[in-house]
Enzyme design. Structure first.
Site, PDB file in Angstrom:
ATOM      1  N   HIS A   6       0.835  -1.201   0.000  1.00  0.00           N
ATOM      2  CA  HIS A   6       0.000   0.000   0.000  1.00  0.00           C
ATOM      3  C   HIS A   6       0.865   1.244   0.000  1.00  0.00           C
ATOM      4  O   HIS A   6       2.084   1.179   0.119  1.00  0.00           O
ATOM      5  CB  HIS A   6      -0.984   0.006   1.185  1.00  0.00           C
ATOM      6  N   CYS A  30       5.214   4.173   4.990  1.00  0.00           N
ATOM      7  CA  CYS A  30       3.955   3.940   4.270  1.00  0.00           C
ATOM      8  C   CYS A  30       3.752   4.959   3.152  1.00  0.00           C
ATOM      9  O   CYS A  30       2.889   4.772   2.299  1.00  0.00           O
ATOM     10  CB  CYS A  30       2.781   3.944   5.246  1.00  0.00           C
ATOM     11  N   HIS A  66       5.092  -0.162  -0.436  1.00  0.00           N
ATOM     12  CA  HIS A  66       5.796  -1.092   0.439  1.00  0.00           C
ATOM     13  C   HIS A  66       4.761  -2.044   1.013  1.00  0.00           C
ATOM     14  O   HIS A  66       3.568  -1.832   0.852  1.00  0.00           O
ATOM     15  CB  HIS A  66       6.605  -0.359   1.517  1.00  0.00           C
ATOM     16  N   HIS A 100       3.142  -5.105   3.923  1.00  0.00           N
ATOM     17  CA  HIS A 100       3.002  -5.568   5.303  1.00  0.00           C
ATOM     18  C   HIS A 100       2.564  -7.032   5.288  1.00  0.00           C
ATOM     19  O   HIS A 100       1.858  -7.459   4.370  1.00  0.00           O
ATOM     20  CB  HIS A 100       1.930  -4.769   6.055  1.00  0.00           C
ATOM     21  N   ASP A 149      -4.787 -10.768  -0.608  1.00  0.00           N
ATOM     22  CA  ASP A 149      -3.462 -11.378  -0.536  1.00  0.00           C
ATOM     23  C   ASP A 149      -2.643 -11.081  -1.799  1.00  0.00           C
ATOM     24  O   ASP A 149      -3.114 -11.279  -2.917  1.00  0.00           O
ATOM     25  CB  ASP A 149      -3.603 -12.892  -0.341  1.00  0.00           C
ATOM     26  N   HIS A 150      -1.436 -10.584  -1.590  1.00  0.00           N
ATOM     27  CA  HIS A 150      -0.520 -10.210  -2.663  1.00  0.00           C
ATOM     28  C   HIS A 150      -1.130  -9.180  -3.609  1.00  0.00           C
ATOM     29  O   HIS A 150      -0.857  -9.174  -4.816  1.00  0.00           O
ATOM     30  CB  HIS A 150      -0.019 -11.451  -3.423  1.00  0.00           C
ATOM     31  N   GLU A 204      -1.194  -4.896  11.598  1.00  0.00           N
ATOM     32  CA  GLU A 204      -0.336  -4.461  10.500  1.00  0.00           C
ATOM     33  C   GLU A 204       1.130  -4.770  10.805  1.00  0.00           C
ATOM     34  O   GLU A 204       1.916  -5.110   9.924  1.00  0.00           O
ATOM     35  CB  GLU A 204      -0.510  -2.960  10.272  1.00  0.00           C
TER      36      GLU A 204
HETATM   37 NI    NI Z   1       2.604   0.718   5.456  1.00  0.00          NI
END
Ligand code: NI
Length: 136
Positions: free
Chosen positions: A14, A33, A39, A41, A79-80, A125
């Protein structure tokens, strides 16, 4: 009343960014972020339902069924993925923060839970940060 929790995991990218702010201010508020090239998580999602155990099964809800519902409607989409761009239930004008995600996941799941009630959506997160939503 008994509370039953199912855990699922997903990995996603995100970016948190406010267009009207300078790059410096975005960096200051959002840290990594705000990274221009995204990047990721490793998220942990906890779905809790509540109800009374069924007299025959002893289940509030079949945890396998709950897992299948969450996988189908949430995990397969997240996911992904890129949370800013790829997910049909995350509007493009909403920051994909953990706080916003728990509300959006609640909206997706609430009507799909049968025989008991959705109690909470908790999303971790990082090891040290999570958000939790109880529907209001
Ligand atoms: Ni982040």
């Amino acid at each position: 009343m008994v509370y039953l929790t199912r855990r699922e995991r997903f990995n996603a990218a995100h970016k948190l960014w406010v267009k009207d702010w300078s790059e410096e201010k975005n960096r200051e508020i959002f840290g990594k972020c705000a990274n221009a090239n995204w990047h990721g998580h490793n998220y942990e999602l906890f779905i809790t339902v509540k109800g009374n155990p069924h007299p025959q099964t002893g289940f509030v809800m079949n945890a396998k069924t709950l897992g299948s519902i969450v996988k189908k409607h949430i995990i397969e989409k997240l996911d992904h993925s890129n949370l800013n761009l790829d997910v049909d239930f995350i509007p493009s004008n909403i920051q994909p923060t953990t706080e916003n995600l728990v509300m959006l996941i609640w909206k997706e799941l609430e009507s799909k839970i049968e025989g008991c009630q959705l109690h909470s959506i908790k999303l971790k997160e990082t090891e040290n940060i999570y958000a939790e939503y109880f529907g209001e």
